[in-house]
Design a protein around this motif. Structure first.
Motif, PDB file in Angstrom:
ATOM      1  N   ALA A  60      -2.217 -10.698 -19.942  1.00  0.00           N
ATOM      2  CA  ALA A  60      -1.128  -9.863 -18.891  1.00  0.00           C
ATOM      3  C   ALA A  60      -0.410 -11.004 -18.175  1.00  0.00           C
ATOM      4  CB  ALA A  60      -2.333  -9.234 -18.041  1.00  0.00           C
ATOM      5  N   PHE A  61       0.544 -10.244 -17.557  1.00  0.00           N
ATOM      6  CA  PHE A  61       1.315 -11.141 -16.617  1.00  0.00           C
ATOM      7  C   PHE A  61       2.154 -10.162 -15.536  1.00  0.00           C
ATOM      8  CE2 PHE A  61       4.624  -9.642 -19.921  1.00  0.00           C
ATOM      9  CZ  PHE A  61       5.607  -9.361 -19.201  1.00  0.00           C
ATOM     10  N   PHE A  62       2.639 -10.871 -14.742  1.00  0.00           N
ATOM     11  CA  PHE A  62       3.122 -10.090 -13.465  1.00  0.00           C
ATOM     12  C   PHE A  62       4.515 -10.212 -13.433  1.00  0.00           C
ATOM     13  CE2 PHE A  62      -1.321 -11.122 -12.755  1.00  0.00           C
ATOM     14  CZ  PHE A  62      -1.905  -9.768 -12.334  1.00  0.00           C
ATOM     15  N   GLU A  63       5.027  -9.153 -12.718  1.00  0.00           N
ATOM     16  CA  GLU A  63       6.498  -9.103 -12.294  1.00  0.00           C
ATOM     17  C   GLU A  63       6.564  -9.166 -10.758  1.00  0.00           C
ATOM     18  OE1 GLU A  63       9.624  -6.803 -14.559  1.00  0.00           O
ATOM     19  OE2 GLU A  63       9.039  -5.694 -12.784  1.00  0.00           O
ATOM     20  N   LEU A  64       6.979 -10.136 -10.101  1.00  0.00           N
ATOM     21  CA  LEU A  64       7.352  -9.833  -8.527  1.00  0.00           C
ATOM     22  C   LEU A  64       9.057  -9.591  -8.556  1.00  0.00           C
ATOM     23  CD1 LEU A  64       5.948 -12.162  -6.048  1.00  0.00           C
ATOM     24  CD2 LEU A  64       8.199 -11.886  -5.879  1.00  0.00           C
ATOM     25  N   ARG A  65       9.175  -8.385  -7.761  1.00  0.00           N
ATOM     26  CA  ARG A  65      10.585  -8.085  -7.601  1.00  0.00           C
ATOM     27  C   ARG A  65      10.853  -8.208  -6.251  1.00  0.00           C
ATOM     28  NH1 ARG A  65      12.233  -5.064 -12.534  1.00  0.00           N
ATOM     29  NH2 ARG A  65      13.781  -4.223 -11.003  1.00  0.00           N
ATOM     30  N   THR A  66      11.923  -8.631  -5.892  1.00  0.00           N
ATOM     31  CA  THR A  66      12.441  -8.549  -4.506  1.00  0.00           C
ATOM     32  C   THR A  66      13.863  -8.056  -4.331  1.00  0.00           C
ATOM     33  OG1 THR A  66      13.651 -10.685  -4.473  1.00  0.00           O
ATOM     34  CG2 THR A  66      11.349 -10.809  -3.896  1.00  0.00           C
ATOM     35  N   TYR A  67      14.148  -7.075  -3.268  1.00  0.00           N
ATOM     36  CA  TYR A  67      15.369  -6.204  -3.149  1.00  0.00           C
ATOM     37  C   TYR A  67      15.634  -6.496  -1.839  1.00  0.00           C
ATOM     38  CZ  TYR A  67      13.513  -3.456  -7.085  1.00  0.00           C
ATOM     39  OH  TYR A  67      13.002  -2.951  -8.362  1.00  0.00           O
ATOM     40  N   LYS A  68      16.944  -6.806  -1.736  1.00  0.00           N
ATOM     41  CA  LYS A  68      17.494  -6.624  -0.222  1.00  0.00           C
ATOM     42  C   LYS A  68      18.056  -5.130   0.044  1.00  0.00           C
ATOM     43  CE  LYS A  68      19.439  -9.231   2.597  1.00  0.00           C
ATOM     44  NZ  LYS A  68      18.464  -9.906   3.498  1.00  0.00           N
ATOM     45  N   ILE A  69      17.271  -4.533   1.026  1.00  0.00           N
ATOM     46  CA  ILE A  69      17.709  -3.148   1.410  1.00  0.00           C
ATOM     47  C   ILE A  69      18.816  -3.153   2.431  1.00  0.00           C
ATOM     48  CG2 ILE A  69      16.620  -1.143   2.508  1.00  0.00           C
ATOM     49  CD1 ILE A  69      15.204  -2.305  -0.074  1.00  0.00           C
ATOM     50  N   LEU A  70      19.706  -2.172   1.894  1.00  0.00           N
ATOM     51  CA  LEU A  70      20.886  -1.964   2.787  1.00  0.00           C
ATOM     52  C   LEU A  70      20.474  -1.771   4.422  1.00  0.00           C
ATOM     53  CD1 LEU A  70      22.928   0.267   0.557  1.00  0.00           C
ATOM     54  CD2 LEU A  70      22.950  -2.125   0.788  1.00  0.00           C
ATOM     55  N   PRO A  71      21.478  -2.419   5.181  1.00  0.00           N
ATOM     56  CA  PRO A  71      21.053  -2.107   6.653  1.00  0.00           C
ATOM     57  C   PRO A  71      20.780  -0.748   7.212  1.00  0.00           C
ATOM     58  CG  PRO A  71      23.183  -3.780   6.226  1.00  0.00           C
ATOM     59  CD  PRO A  71      22.811  -2.932   4.959  1.00  0.00           C
ATOM     60  N   GLY A  72      19.716  -0.597   7.950  1.00  0.00           N
ATOM     61  CA  GLY A  72      19.101   0.660   8.396  1.00  0.00           C
ATOM     62  C   GLY A  72      18.514   1.565   7.574  1.00  0.00           C
ATOM     63  N   LYS A  73      18.195   1.199   6.254  1.00  0.00           N
ATOM     64  CA  LYS A  73      17.740   2.162   5.205  1.00  0.00           C
ATOM     65  C   LYS A  73      16.320   1.750   4.714  1.00  0.00           C
ATOM     66  CE  LYS A  73      21.561   4.292   4.514  1.00  0.00           C
ATOM     67  NZ  LYS A  73      21.708   5.566   4.451  1.00  0.00           N
ATOM     68  N   MET A  74      15.549   0.812   5.449  1.00  0.00           N
ATOM     69  CA  MET A  74      14.441   0.434   5.135  1.00  0.00           C
ATOM     70  C   MET A  74      13.187   1.506   5.132  1.00  0.00           C
ATOM     71  SD  MET A  74      12.377  -1.909   3.946  1.00  0.00           S
ATOM     72  CE  MET A  74      13.195  -3.537   3.971  1.00  0.00           C
ATOM     73  N   ASN A  75      13.437   2.373   6.151  1.00  0.00           N
ATOM     74  CA  ASN A  75      12.480   3.453   6.139  1.00  0.00           C
ATOM     75  C   ASN A  75      12.628   4.528   5.108  1.00  0.00           C
ATOM     76  OD1 ASN A  75      11.002   2.437   8.216  1.00  0.00           O
ATOM     77  ND2 ASN A  75      12.232   3.553   9.855  1.00  0.00           N
ATOM     78  N   GLU A  76      13.726   4.544   4.826  1.00  0.00           N
ATOM     79  CA  GLU A  76      14.304   5.602   3.623  1.00  0.00           C
ATOM     80  C   GLU A  76      13.789   4.961   2.495  1.00  0.00           C
ATOM     81  OE1 GLU A  76      18.186   7.991   2.182  1.00  0.00           O
ATOM     82  OE2 GLU A  76      18.255   6.909   3.989  1.00  0.00           O
ATOM     83  N   TRP A  77      13.862   3.790   2.189  1.00  0.00           N
ATOM     84  CA  TRP A  77      13.500   3.022   0.936  1.00  0.00           C
ATOM     85  C   TRP A  77      12.138   3.277   0.652  1.00  0.00           C
ATOM     86  CZ3 TRP A  77      14.811   1.924  -3.627  1.00  0.00           C
ATOM     87  CH2 TRP A  77      13.945   0.924  -4.310  1.00  0.00           C
ATOM     88  N   VAL A  78      11.259   2.712   1.736  1.00  0.00           N
ATOM     89  CA  VAL A  78       9.931   2.849   1.484  1.00  0.00           C
ATOM     90  C   VAL A  78       9.556   4.021   1.229  1.00  0.00           C
ATOM     91  CG1 VAL A  78       7.931   2.488   2.656  1.00  0.00           C
ATOM     92  CG2 VAL A  78       9.540   0.847   2.994  1.00  0.00           C
ATOM     93  N   GLU A  79       9.916   5.265   2.049  1.00  0.00           N
ATOM     94  CA  GLU A  79       9.377   6.454   1.721  1.00  0.00           C
ATOM     95  C   GLU A  79       9.750   6.890   0.328  1.00  0.00           C
ATOM     96  OE1 GLU A  79      10.514  11.229   3.139  1.00  0.00           O
ATOM     97  OE2 GLU A  79      10.840   9.640   4.431  1.00  0.00           O
TER      98      GLU A  79
END
Length: 123
Positions: free
Chosen positions: A1-20
């Motif tokens: 097995a292996f893992f994939e670690l993903r990072t995203y830059k969220i657009l300004p003011g959109k973090m709560n909407e993204w997490v939801e």
């Protein structure tokens, strides 16, 4: 097995909407297709250490607005199959993908493919 670690830059003011969207739509949808998600995180800050005049100093950046998550795959073939099942599905193309495009900077996506070391708890 292996893992994939993903990072995203969220657009300004959109973090709560993204997490939801991730927690209520994307993660359940991907799980229904067989994806195994080990973690979902909002970056609080980023610390970077450096040497300055022979002394170690830490600089902290608290305004990066990044979302990080980790998925596990049994093999590269498993990953290819799950990517196809998720990202080529009608639901992703018609409903989920367009929402994603309005919340993250897709050009900022970084994907790290990781193998566990012998003592790692995550296998």
């Amino acid at each position: 097995a292996f893992f994939e670690l993903r990072t995203y830059k969220i657009l300004p003011g959109k973090m709560n909407e993204w997490v939801e969207l991730m927690e209520k739509v994307i993660l359940p949808f991907q799980a229904s297709k067989g994806m195994v998600v080990h973690g979902s995180f909002v970056e609080k800050s980023f610390d970077q250490f450096s040497l300055k005049n022979g002394l170690r100093e830490m600089n902290r950046d608290e305004g990066r607005n990044n979302y990080i998550w980790i998925r596990r795959f049994e093999s590269e073939q498993h990953k290819v199959k799950l990517y196809k099942d998720v990202y080529e599905s009608k639901e992703w193309i018609d409903q989920i993908g367009p929402k994603v495009a309005n919340l993250i900077d897709r050009n900022s996506i970084q994907i790290y493919n990781l193998s566990s070391t012998e003592i790692s708890v995550m296998k």
